[in-house]
Write a protein that holds these residues in place. Structure first.
Motif, PDB file in Angstrom:
ATOM      1  N   LYS A 129       0.833  -1.217   0.000  1.00  0.00           N
ATOM      2  CA  LYS A 129       0.000   0.000   0.000  1.00  0.00           C
ATOM      3  C   LYS A 129       0.861   1.259   0.000  1.00  0.00           C
ATOM      4  O   LYS A 129       0.576   2.215  -0.727  1.00  0.00           O
ATOM      5  CB  LYS A 129      -0.917   0.013   1.236  1.00  0.00           C
ATOM      6  N   ARG A 132       2.465   1.687  -3.494  1.00  0.00           N
ATOM      7  CA  ARG A 132       1.482   2.179  -4.488  1.00  0.00           C
ATOM      8  C   ARG A 132       1.237   3.676  -4.311  1.00  0.00           C
ATOM      9  O   ARG A 132       1.161   4.430  -5.287  1.00  0.00           O
ATOM     10  CB  ARG A 132       0.146   1.425  -4.346  1.00  0.00           C
ATOM     11  N   GLY A 200      -2.991  -3.952  -3.657  1.00  0.00           N
ATOM     12  CA  GLY A 200      -2.658  -3.058  -4.767  1.00  0.00           C
ATOM     13  C   GLY A 200      -1.621  -3.552  -5.761  1.00  0.00           C
ATOM     14  O   GLY A 200      -1.231  -2.796  -6.660  1.00  0.00           O
ATOM     15  N   GLN A 202      -0.250  -4.852  -9.049  1.00  0.00           N
ATOM     16  CA  GLN A 202      -0.891  -4.790 -10.376  1.00  0.00           C
ATOM     17  C   GLN A 202      -0.476  -5.925 -11.308  1.00  0.00           C
ATOM     18  O   GLN A 202      -1.003  -6.074 -12.402  1.00  0.00           O
ATOM     19  CB  GLN A 202      -0.584  -3.428 -11.003  1.00  0.00           C
TER      20      GLN A 202
END
Ligand code: 1CP
Length: 354
Positions: A129, A132, A200, A202
């Motif tokens: 987190k 990101r 988060g 990707q």
């Protein structure tokens, strides 16, 4: 999802057109960078660095400050799972990882918990987190885990190994014990990757560093089948997009066809396979990531550019290539040479994307 400003890496994983071939390096945050060594000293130990989300974020971003990389990779380690299972991971100075407890008997396996990733590994999700937020959409963030078999090698051997004596003994004499261990690890790895995705990440990569030490039938039975279980357990959705999965079996070049059938979006290649031939074998089922010999980075800038050019030519025109090294960058590499490598990929690949 707000697409990252630079989404070449995700586009290449989906085999969509890109302007130039995206590039990142396995172990791009690491000991070859003086700023990494400084952060590690500040943290106290390698595990303290992993467990402190702000410092983990700091070292994740260090290579991105130096080079125009197309992806960031979470700074952590594959051995966080066995540590969360209670094996007591530690790093002796100048040596590899070591565990206080080893797994050898059926009773050892039975005693192992499947970690509650959200609480036992909350420091990893917190790092995802934080990274990101700090990346702020610059490039995508890759999450990762070891494969069940690769994690099992460390848990059974008690650390790194050259000959895998203990796990091979287990595999051939008490295969049921190894299967029970791999079963628990497959559940743990799926939970761990799902939690990283929710936090988060990707894209995610499974590092099967030691699957290539198995026989062909051993690979299917003890490594690939458990990676398939992991993949079956993934919920790879983030912000309305499918999160792509990369499977990297080091020394797995002869098994690419079966790896391509696992449902992975991309396969990582080490340098022992010709990437052009690999492309012909897997067709348009998966993208390919790789595969320069990391030792080329010890050579001159001219030699590095030549090798980058050769690999790009071997892959040929079109989509679905993510440039990388065939394994992690080593601590002895001059950071300048990593820069030469990354720039060469962008510059020399343009003509393959017109
Ligand atoms: O500072 C130090 O002394 C520690 C060196 C180090 C680093 C920088 C270790 C110990 N782990 C890491 C980070 C790491 N490990 C990342 C970070 C993200 C990145 O920049 O790539 C990742 C993805 C890993 C994954 C990892 N750890 C693998 C799979 C990939 C591979 O290299 O094959 C494996 C096998 C490990 C175990 C491990 N952790 C550390 C070391 C030195 C090792 C390898 C030990 C061995 O050779 O058996």
């Amino acid at each position: 999802m707000t697409a990252p400003t630079n989404d070449r890496f995700l586009r290449a994983l989906r085999r969509q057109p890109v302007d130039v071939t995206p590039v990142w390096m396995m172990r791009q945050a690491g000991r070859y960078l003086p700023e990494y060594r400084a952060s590690r000293t500040k943290a106290g130990s390698f595990m303290d660095l992993c467990m402190n989300p702000d410092l983990a974020c700091e070292v994740t971003l260090q290579p991105l400050e130096r080079y125009p990389l197309d992806a960031a990779i979470l700074f952590s380690d594959i051995l966080t799972i066995p540590d969360a299972m209670g094996l007591g991971l530690h790093f002796e100075t100048g040596e590899g990882p070591r565990f206080r407890k080893v797994v050898r008997e059926a009773s050892d396996v039975a005693a192992l918990p499947v970690p509650k990733v959200e609480s036992d590994l909350s420091y990893v999700m917190q790092a995802v987190k934080t990274i990101r937020r700090e990346l702020n959409g610059r490039v995508p963030l890759i999450g990762f885990s070891g494969s069940p078999y690769t994690l099992a090698t460390y848990m059974v051997e008690g650390g790194s190994s050259k000959d895998f004596r203990q796990i091979k003994r287990m595999l051939y004499s008490t295969p049921d014990v190894l299967h029970a261990l791999l079963e628990k690890l497959a559940l743990s790895v799926a939970d761990y990757l799902n939690a990283q995705i929710q936090a988060g990440a990707q894209a995610v990569q499974i590092f099967d560093t030691w699957g290539g030490s198995l026989t062909p039938s051993g690979y299917q039975e003890f490594s690939l089948s458990y990676m398939k279980k992991v993949i079956a357990g993934l919920q790879p959705d983030l912000e309305g997009q499918k999160v792509p999965l990369i499977v990297f079996t080091k020394n797995g070049g002869q098994w690419l066809e079966s790896m391509a059938n696992t449902g992975a979006d991309a396969l990582g290649l080490d340098w022992t396979t010709d990437i052009g031939q690999a492309r012909k074998r897997v067709g348009d089922r998966v993208a390919l990531q790789g595969n320069m010999d990391p030792s080329v980075l010890y050579a001159s800038p001219e030699a590095i550019r030549k090798e980058v050019g050769r690999i790009l030519e071997s892959y040929g025109p079109g989509n679905g290539h993510i440039f990388n090294l065939g394994h992690g960058i080593t601590p002895q590499v001059d950071p300048k040479n990593a820069g030469v490598f990354i720039e060469a990929v962008h510059e020399l690949s343009e003509k393959y994307h017109q």
